[in-house]
Design a protein around this motif. Structure first.
Motif, PDB file in Angstrom:
ATOM      1  N   GLU A 143      64.972 151.739  23.960  1.00  0.00           N
ATOM      2  CA  GLU A 143      65.967 150.688  23.748  1.00  0.00           C
ATOM      3  C   GLU A 143      66.288 150.596  22.260  1.00  0.00           C
ATOM      4  N   ARG A 145      68.017 149.306  18.671  1.00  0.00           N
ATOM      5  CA  ARG A 145      68.391 148.077  17.985  1.00  0.00           C
ATOM      6  C   ARG A 145      69.898 148.055  17.768  1.00  0.00           C
ATOM      7  N   ASP A 146      70.425 146.884  17.518  1.00  0.00           N
ATOM      8  CA  ASP A 146      71.850 146.726  17.249  1.00  0.00           C
ATOM      9  C   ASP A 146      72.198 147.461  15.949  1.00  0.00           C
ATOM     10  N   ALA A 147      73.052 148.468  16.058  1.00  0.00           N
ATOM     11  CA  ALA A 147      73.407 149.296  14.896  1.00  0.00           C
ATOM     12  C   ALA A 147      74.292 148.562  13.899  1.00  0.00           C
ATOM     13  N   SER A 148      74.728 147.352  14.236  1.00  0.00           N
ATOM     14  CA  SER A 148      75.593 146.607  13.316  1.00  0.00           C
ATOM     15  C   SER A 148      74.877 146.269  12.010  1.00  0.00           C
ATOM     16  N   GLU A 151      76.136 148.173   9.021  1.00  0.00           N
ATOM     17  CA  GLU A 151      77.516 148.021   8.557  1.00  0.00           C
ATOM     18  C   GLU A 151      77.616 147.661   7.080  1.00  0.00           C
ATOM     19  N   THR A 210      68.058 152.401  15.429  1.00  0.00           N
ATOM     20  CA  THR A 210      69.472 152.063  15.607  1.00  0.00           C
ATOM     21  C   THR A 210      70.274 153.232  16.190  1.00  0.00           C
TER      22      THR A 210
END
Length: 218
Positions: A143, A145-148, A151, A210
């Motif tokens: 699973e 992580r949020d790749a944001s 950014e 990510t």
């Protein structure tokens, strides 16, 4: 001088490390411990620059000892283990260790790794990183992580992060991207600051978590 604390439950192993490190003019072995609890206490009292830490020990294992030392900010920790797929070693990295080496690492590489960790860098072997993170994330990637969170990085910083995750040194990154080594160091510093990471080890783990880099990419 780089002050080093040796931690291993095998006296012969500590003796071998002491002989190798004691031959270096810039390294001073200031103490030894045979278990993690003694390591925590000695790190607090001796304040070494680097703790060379075994992971499988009685009383208190190296993972918990690493966590306590890292949380206290007492010293940097370089983990040593016999097995290149050691779950304990991976846990130690996630709990504050600045590097991971196998116990059969050549003496010259051990000395170089200690110097790197003492100077604030982290030791990440490409081959070991691949196997550890493959085990940690699973062949399917696990699973993510949020790749944001990435950014905040510029395009160039993302390129550098990818190469860090693949195990390249600053010199190798500079050569690959046609940059000066000083410029690469600046990029690395900005990456760590923007992502609130302690060192290159955490940067490598985040890159995999990510999905920026996959285990098969190394």
């Amino acid at each position: 001088m780089i002050r080093v604390l040796l931690v291993d439950d095998q006296e012969l192993m500590r003796m071998g490390f002491r002989m190798v490190l004691g031959a270096q003019e810039d390294i001073d072995v200031v103490g030894e411990a045979g278990d993690g609890l003694d390591a925590v206490h000695l790190a607090a009292s001796l304040k070494p620059d680097v703790v060379l830490m075994d992971v499988r020990m009685p009383v208190l294992d190296g993972v918990e000892a690493t966590k306590r030392i890292a949380e206290a900010g007492t010293a940097k920790v370089l983990v040593m283990t016999t097995f290149d797929l050691d779950e304990y070693a991976l846990s130690a990295l996630r709990n504050g260790a600045s590097g991971f080496l196998l116990k059969d690492t050549p003496p010259g590489d051990l000395v170089s790794a200690l110097r790197a960790v003492a100077s604030g860098d982290a030791v990440v072997s490409p081959s070991v990183t691949k196997r550890l993170l493959s085990r940690f994330l699973g062949d399917g990637g696990g699973e993510l992580r949020d790749a944001s969170v990435l950014e905040v990085l510029t395009e160039r910083e993302r390129e550098v992060l990818v190469l860090i995750a693949k195990g390249l040194s600053n010199t190798e990154i500079a050569r690959k991207l046609f940059l000066s080594e000083a410029t690469v160091k600046t990029h690395v510093g900005r990456i760590l600051a923007k992502l609130d990471l302690r060192d290159r080890v955490q940067a490598v783990v985040l890159a995999y978590e990510t999905g920026l880099v996959r285990p098969g990419d190394v």
